[in-house]
Motif scaffolding. Sequence first.
Motif, short mmCIF file in Angstrom:
data_model
loop_
_atom_site.label_atom_id
_atom_site.label_comp_id
_atom_site.label_asym_id
_atom_site.label_seq_id
_atom_site.Cartn_x
_atom_site.Cartn_y
_atom_site.Cartn_z
N LYS A 56 0.85 -1.20 0.00
CA LYS A 56 0.00 0.00 0.00
C LYS A 56 0.88 1.24 0.00
O LYS A 56 1.90 1.28 0.68
CB LYS A 56 -0.89 0.02 1.25
CG LYS A 56 -1.86 -1.13 1.32
CD LYS A 56 -2.62 -1.09 2.63
CE LYS A 56 -3.45 -2.35 2.75
NZ LYS A 56 -3.79 -2.68 4.10
N MET A 57 0.43 2.23 -0.77
CA MET A 57 1.12 3.53 -0.78
C MET A 57 0.12 4.60 -0.33
O MET A 57 -0.51 5.24 -1.17
CB MET A 57 1.68 3.84 -2.17
CG MET A 57 2.89 3.00 -2.52
SD MET A 57 3.75 3.52 -4.02
CE MET A 57 4.47 5.07 -3.53
N PRO A 58 0.00 4.82 0.99
CA PRO A 58 -0.98 5.79 1.49
C PRO A 58 -0.60 7.24 1.20
O PRO A 58 -1.45 8.11 1.20
CB PRO A 58 -1.00 5.52 2.99
CG PRO A 58 0.35 4.94 3.29
CD PRO A 58 0.74 4.17 2.07
N GLN A 59 0.67 7.48 0.98
CA GLN A 59 1.13 8.81 0.62
C GLN A 59 2.31 8.71 -0.33
O GLN A 59 2.91 7.66 -0.46
CB GLN A 59 1.50 9.60 1.88
CG GLN A 59 2.52 8.92 2.76
CD GLN A 59 2.64 9.60 4.12
OE1 GLN A 59 2.27 10.74 4.27
NE2 GLN A 59 3.16 8.89 5.09
N LYS A 60 2.60 9.81 -0.97
CA LYS A 60 3.68 9.83 -1.96
C LYS A 60 4.99 9.39 -1.33
O LYS A 60 5.35 9.83 -0.24
CB LYS A 60 3.81 11.24 -2.54
CG LYS A 60 4.80 11.34 -3.65
CD LYS A 60 4.88 12.72 -4.23
CE LYS A 60 5.96 12.68 -5.28
NZ LYS A 60 5.96 13.70 -6.21
#
Length: 174
Positions: A56-60
């Motif tokens: 998962k990439m919740p933010q850059k």
Amino acid sequence: MKVEDCFRIGSIIKTRGLKGELQAYIDFAGAENLKFDNLFLQNGSKLVPYFIQSFKMPQKNTAFIYLEDIDHIDKATPLVKKDIYLSNKFKPEKNEDDFTLRDLEGFTVVDEDEGELGEITDIQEFPQQLMATVIYKDCEVLIPLIEEIITGIDVNNEVLYVDLPEGLLDIYLD
């Protein structure tokens, strides 16, 4: 798998929680759009494969990763500070418009006065600018990648044309 058959997308920076979750810094532009079910972590000169349970990439630039068989902090801790690679088959095709200075690795540098200097072996990011590493006369030379020095880029023939400041090469050769 060899490093040449892969491309780097980031690094594991720390563990997260007690269940083996890893936090990674992802510096590959567009990584959030890639679809992959396994990755490779660099261990010395070898790449070790791991299957992904969750990515998962919740933010850059930040990813949270669970890997199969890594279910405890004790198993995850040795993976910290390892570079993350994906197989080249997952690498997106770039348009010519997407070319950046980071893509100059492997290009030959040609100076207006000195002629051919050598191949760019690495691109490093410093706080002020990007620097290209070139081996010239058995010495490692850092060339600033700035507008004042770059006179042209031939993408098709992989050549970077530069006009180096007087004395820059002498600093490294003395």
